[in-house]
Design an enzyme around this catalytic site. Structure first.
Site, PDB file in Angstrom:
ATOM      1  N   GLU A  36       0.816  -1.222   0.000  1.00 18.36           N
ATOM      2  CA  GLU A  36       0.000   0.000   0.000  1.00 18.36           C
ATOM      3  C   GLU A  36       0.849   1.271   0.000  1.00 18.36           C
ATOM      4  OE1 GLU A  36      -2.873  -0.234   3.198  1.00 18.36           O
ATOM      5  OE2 GLU A  36      -4.181  -1.484   1.992  1.00 18.36           O
TER       6      GLU A  36
ATOM      7  N   GLU B 159      -6.516  -7.689  -0.525  1.00 18.96           N
ATOM      8  CA  GLU B 159      -6.956  -7.797   0.870  1.00 18.96           C
ATOM      9  C   GLU B 159      -8.451  -7.503   0.900  1.00 18.96           C
ATOM     10  OE1 GLU B 159      -4.701  -5.219   3.451  1.00 18.96           O
ATOM     11  OE2 GLU B 159      -2.792  -5.863   2.607  1.00 18.96           O
TER      12      GLU B 159
HETATM   13  C1  GAL Z   1      -4.385  -2.574   5.149  1.00 14.71           C
HETATM   14  C2  GAL Z   1      -2.950  -3.083   5.237  1.00 14.71           C
HETATM   15  C3  GAL Z   1      -2.848  -4.348   6.057  1.00 14.71           C
HETATM   16  C4  GAL Z   1      -3.656  -4.214   7.319  1.00 14.71           C
HETATM   17  C5  GAL Z   1      -5.072  -3.875   6.980  1.00 14.71           C
HETATM   18  C6  GAL Z   1      -5.986  -3.796   8.186  1.00 14.71           C
HETATM   19  O1  GAL Z   1      -4.418  -1.230   4.855  1.00 14.71           O
HETATM   20  O2  GAL Z   1      -2.414  -3.325   3.964  1.00 14.71           O
HETATM   21  O3  GAL Z   1      -1.500  -4.611   6.336  1.00 14.71           O
HETATM   22  O4  GAL Z   1      -3.086  -3.230   8.112  1.00 14.71           O
HETATM   23  O5  GAL Z   1      -5.097  -2.641   6.328  1.00 14.71           O
HETATM   24  O6  GAL Z   1      -7.294  -3.458   7.808  1.00 14.71           O
END
Ligand code: GAL
Length: 648
Positions: free
Chosen positions: A152, A326
């Site tokens: 990110e 994710e």
């Molecule tokens: C994202 C990040 C992850 C984790 C997640 C939690 O932004 O890439 O590592 O922190 O959020 O929601």
């Protein structure tokens, strides 16, 4: 762009996993359960630098070798990451100049993540070094099918750093762009307030000024920081391509994130991925408390799908497959409040992603963390390793294996980050911002049941039935020429503040819309920044936030203002194939689009609030984000928080 090891012809699932958080004796059981749950891909190692290299030049690969072998033994495919989002403590101690500096001039310390300035030459060297090391070791491992760079980019406001590393690099960047300070002074309009520079070494980043910095200065600093993120990524990608032949490379971008130009950053990738957290997203991006409450357990469908439609189409030649790298599988830990999702929401988000063109949806995270910052965050497994609610929904999903056909949308929505930077530096009206204006037009199209591609104006925008440019604020001669050529064959709609400025951020000397006056058949007369609660009317339509009016120069007014200072003046102007909408009003925009889409031969179906449809290949997916059942246009019933797929 699938490789022989990685035929992504069918829809599959994955998960984000942190073997370094758990004892080794847990790993085989986890891998077995991942396979049993129907997962195919496992992303690992994006934050594990201190475990790979505990001290400078001392490598410990044993644990990662075992972790990869354990996954491979269950036939899982590994997405490996460069761990540069988390420079270890020994590196920061040796080189504190790596640390980023915020806009208030404070150094941001070690102790979480993303603590680096992308412009730091020392950090660039270490980023290349660790990338070489991990790629040399695993680049040809049969279980490693692809790579994610870093994690990110820009997360936690880290795109722009205001310390010496970025300052020095910014000066070099400006000298390359302008050649002389005279040219820069002219481009930025530095005669204003005696801001003229005699040497590039006099120019600092645009922070800590007494009042607002010059917006052209801010715009160029945004461009510089954006280019710096892109070249940081390109350095890693070049190494991965050399040492890991045949594997794909991607990056996990964020939702509605505007700090860098994602089109530019994606040029070196095979495809894009993004991280979708619908409940945190609605807390952060919904425009009112009413909306936040309304969608607190499901997320807001258009906020989510806009990002699918964006990341699918980041590339000059058009759509590619994308992943949700994710996918939130429960509650997050980082919003002001973190409700549990409604039953069915995780399955609904997965089906929505697939319907919008995702080839893979990968959940965050395998097991809920039992330590550190994210121990309140959910995973597919609870802390005690039982399958959590989201995990149960994944186990019951019946869409795995469907063909990954392309999405073909009839309408393109044009979007660019430079206009965003200019817009948001001077919004001029509380409630007005770039994403808000873009989403206003996007949501109207989605609520009419129309599929939309989000595209960059300089990319391939041919072949659409209608092209919509809601907020192209920066328009120079070249862009104007492209749009004019396009409008010979394709109806074009533009929104408020179009072509307000030149590419360096000045106003066009002949007023707005500068070089688009001929195409749009108008020139702008006045604009009205409406405070919250202050409205005007166009016929029966209420206008909030922004209203602008035009003098006609060949165009024809189809709607005029009915009250307020612009009474009697044009709010919507039609000139041949081009339509300009100057009033911020969802119902007015809906009325105008309903007519234009019918003319363009694009079928529309007005949808209930919270109901959406998306088409991919020969399949139509109906999605209900309401927590109550709804009746679909064909008379059938769709249950609460659920989806239905129909062959077309
Ligand atoms: C994202 C990040 C992850 C984790 C997640 C939690 O932004 O890439 O590592 O922190 O959020 O929601």
């Amino acid at each position: 762009m699938a490789t022989p090891q990685d035929p992504r012809a069918a829809f599959t699932l994955g998960v984000c996993y942190y073997p370094e958080h758990w004892p080794r004796d847990r790993w085989p059981g986890y891998a077995r359960r991942m396979r049993e749950l129907g997962l195919t891909y496992v992303r690992i190692a994006e934050f594990a630098w201190s475990r790979m290299e505990p001290r400078h030049g001392e490598w410990d690969w044993g644990w990662l070798d075992d972790a990869i072998e354990t996954l491979a033994a269950e036939n899982l495919k590994v997405v490996l990451c460069t761990p540069t989002a988390t420079p270890p403590a020994w590196l920061i101690r040796a080189h504190p100049e790596i640390l980023p500096v915020d806009a208030e001039g404070r150094t941001r310390n070690f102790g979480s993540r993303k603590h680096y300035d992308h412009a730091s030459p020392v950090y660039r060297a270490h980023s290349s070094r660790i990338t070489e090391a991990i790629a040399a070791r695993y680049g040809e491992h049969p279980a490693v099918v692809g790579w994610q760079t870093d994690n990110e980019f820009g997360c936690h406001s880290t795109t722009r750093s205001y310390g010496p590393a970025s300052r020095d690099a910014f000066r070099v960047w400006l000298a390359e762009r302008y050649g002389t300070t005279e040219a820069l002074n002219e481009a930025w309009g530095n005669a204003f307030w005696s801001q003229e520079y005699g040497d590039f070494s006099e120019i600092d980043p645009p922070n800590l000024t007494v009042t607002d910095p010059n917006p052209s200065h801010v715009l160029d600093f945004a461009r510089f920081a954006s280019d710096t993120v892109a070249t940081f990524q390109e350095e890693q990608v070049a190494i991965l391509r050399r040492l890991s032949p045949g594997r794909w490379v991607t990056h996990n971008f964020m939702m509605h994130f505007g700090e860098f130009d994602h089109y530019r950053a994606a040029e070196c990738l095979d495809f894009a991925t993004w991280d979708s957290y619908p409940l945190g997203q609605v807390e952060r991006f919904a425009t009112s408390e009413v909306e936040k409450l309304r969608w607190a357990r499901t997320g807001q469908p258009d906020l989510i799908s806009f990002n699918h439609d964006l990341y699918r189409g980041l590339f000059a030649g058009g759509n590619r497959g994308f992943w949700v790298m994710e996918q939130g599988a429960g509650q997050v830990n980082w919003a002001p409040s973190n409700p549990l999702p409604a039953r069915g929401a995780v399955a609904l988000w997965t089906a929505q992603a697939r319907a919008h063109g995702a080839d893979v949806v990968s959940y965050f995270r395998w097991r809920a963390a039992t330590v550190a910052q994210e121990l309140m965050h959910s995973g597919l497994l609870r802390h005690d390793e039982t399958l959590d609610r989201g995990g149960e929904e994944v186990a019951a999903l019946e869409i795995v294996g469907l063909p990954n056909e392309p999405v073909r949308a009839p309408v393109a929505l044009l979007h660019d980050y430079e206009s965003l930077w200019a817009y948001d530096e001077q919004p001029h009206s509380a409630g007005a911002d770039y994403w808000g204006q873009l989403m206003l037009f996007y949501s109207v199209l989605r609520a009419l049941g129309v599929d939309v591609d989000v595209r960059h104006p300089e990319h391939d925008i041919t072949g659409y039935r209608l092209v919509v440019a809601p907020a192209l604020q920066l328009v120079g001669e070249e862009r104007a020429h492209r749009l004019t050529e396009l409008a010979r064959t394709t109806p074009l709609v533009v929104g408020p503040r179009t072509a307000y400025r030149t590419p360096t951020g000045r106003v066009h000397e002949d007023g707005q819309p500068g070089p688009l006056r001929g195409l749009l058949g108008l020139s702008m007369r006045n604009f009205d920044g409406l405070r919250p609660g202050l409205t005007v009317r166009v016929g029966a339509h209420e206008v909030v936030t922004w209203a602008e009016s035009y003098a006609l120069r060949g165009g024809e007014a189809t709607h005029t203002y009915d009250n307020g200072p612009l009474v009697g003046e044009p709010a919507v102007v039609r000139h041949g194939a081009a339509t300009t909408i100057g009033a911020w009003s969802p119902t007015l925009i809906t009325e105008v689009f309903t007519g234009l889409l019918a003319e363009a031969g694009v079928p529309t179906t007005p949808l209930l609030d919270g109901v959406r449809v998306a088409r991919r290949g020969g399949m139509e997916t109906w999605l209900n984000f309401n927590e109550t059942p709804v009746t679909l246009p064909d008379g059938s019933t769709l249950g609460p928080v659920s989806f239905e797929q129909q062959r077309t």
